[in-house]
Design an enzyme around this catalytic site. Sequence first.
Site: not given
Ligand code: G6P
Length: 611
Positions: A2, A27, A73, A99-100, A484, A488, A491, A507, A606
């Site tokens: 958050c 966040r 969040w 937050n937490g 990756e 993307k 997400e 496979h 994030k």
């Molecule tokens: C979240 C974000 C991702 C990120 C991951 C790890 O899931 O949405 O984009 O790769 O956390 O975050 P970090 O800050 O540890 O790289």
Amino acid sequence: MCGIVAYVGKRQAYPIIIKGLERLEYRGYDSAGIALLNGELSVYKKKGKVSELKAHLAEMNLDSTIGIGHTRWATHGEPNDLNAHPHYSSNQKLAMIHNGIIENYDVLKQELVSRGYAFESDTDTEVFIKFIEDIFTNNNCTLEEAVRLALNKVVGAYGIVIINKDEPDQLIAARKGSPLVVGVGDGEFFFASDATPIIEYTNDVVYLNDYEIASVRNGELSIRTIDDIPMTPYIQRLELELESIEKGGYEHFMLKEIFEQPRSIADCMRGRLASERGHLVLGGLRDYIGKANNIDRIIILGCGTSWHAGLVAEYILEEFCRIPVEVEYASEFRYRNPIIREGDLVIAISQSGETADTLAAIELAKSKGAIIFGICNVVGSSIARATHAGAYTHAGPEIGVASTKAFTAQITVLTLMAILIARQKGTITEALFRHLLVEMEAIPGKVEQALQANAQIQYIAETLKDSRNALYLGRGYNFPVALEGALKLKEISYIHAEGYPAAEMKHGPIALIDEEMPVIVIATKDSSYEKIVSNIQEVKARKGRVIAIVTEGDDHVAKMADYTIEVPSAHEALMPIISVIPLQLLSYHIAVLRGCNVDQPRNLAKSVTVE
Ligand code: G6P
């Protein structure tokens, strides 16, 4: 997870807080709220984005020079107005943002219920503030003392700020496991989850440490630990430009960040590398590099995109340094009983430097005697401070939830690290060392070139936007890039996508291929090229649609694939930094065409500071 922002001083608090919440919205964005104090302590909160709260408050008189704000969040309780923060105490004299996660909230709640407290939300935060209230009203102590006593009883993670109706110039904040920065202005103070809401007003900040309680009262900041030990606030000067956290003319932060990569990669190498002098240095590694010959194994920890950067590094480190590498999801590692031996080096990768699982995995590795090297983007973050040594990626603030420039900067640092270790160990020749430095220096220009395919990629995105699934294939260094690329797409466009090593397709995933299935293949000219061309033929034989990322001038694949996107060539170990660019752009354009919220995809945040 958050976002927290708070202000006390001479200015109007509301504009500072609401703007701060907009900056912190990456966040979390399922509800937002603020509390302002002007004789009355008023809490305003709303399900949805900060803009909805702002619209809701548009006509109101919000005169106040002290306030707290939160963008959420959800962890406990669905996103709705009631569960949004701030939460009042029962007597409505206190309000808190948090937050937490408080893990023992259920036990505390039952205790409070038995003493007559009622609860209107499903959150742990409401329990938390009422628990503090209970101690405050029954102990004839200051609020600060009540907070301290409460923090000694709660289990879990928190970054909190509390406002008190009876003390109109006081804010109390505390942290354990969730970041909190205090901005120190001229007779004014700011609290925030990161520095972005603050830098417009002051560059002087204090990063709170775990178990610290900060109290601002009568224009004075004091810090004590939860064991009641006074601490001297350590004021640091922040070097963050305001423009780096604004969109700068781009429609979305994600697009801005994709296009920033030539610069962010160059920034990441600045001062570290000069090929003409054969110069390569990573300050954080200096004290350890002499021991490179003693490294028996490298364990890489990370989550999400950072884990993918770790996978790329596995290939590079093993190739150049001849050291076995294991790449672990931090969330799995922390709950195993991992074997760590003397001679193991642990590398923790995290953009935010706050990911709870990565932080916990680091603590576990540390407790087993490992040396931890951190690769973080956010300066002063918890992971940067928890590791023994490290290197920042210097990519600048990444605000789009889907990570782009942080990924390429992470690989850049990891590659520099691999080249340094390899040279120290003598596992690469001086000629290859020099060659790699030249190749690294050329990367920003090549990324710039790869970005020129943007318009073509936008066109290809049109043909893919209605797909329900997508398969990403790559081999060798480009296998993690396939993972990756798929991440993307998932997400931000909510299209189901899977990344696979191309040879594994036969496979399983090959059964999925038909004329509906787009297959994005990274088929640049490297040691796996011939093999991946065969994989493309296998897809085409089953009428799959192939979008191939190829080395410029490759006519061979162009004849087979439905679309090809060209990228410049480089040493194959360095190709992931370049080949990921079209995949970032492809998912961006598909998501925009599908009308998705690119910068704030549903359910994601994030930085994940909870388990
Ligand atoms: C979240 C974000 C991702 C990120 C991951 C790890 O899931 O949405 O984009 O790769 O956390 O975050 P970090 O800050 O540890 O790289």
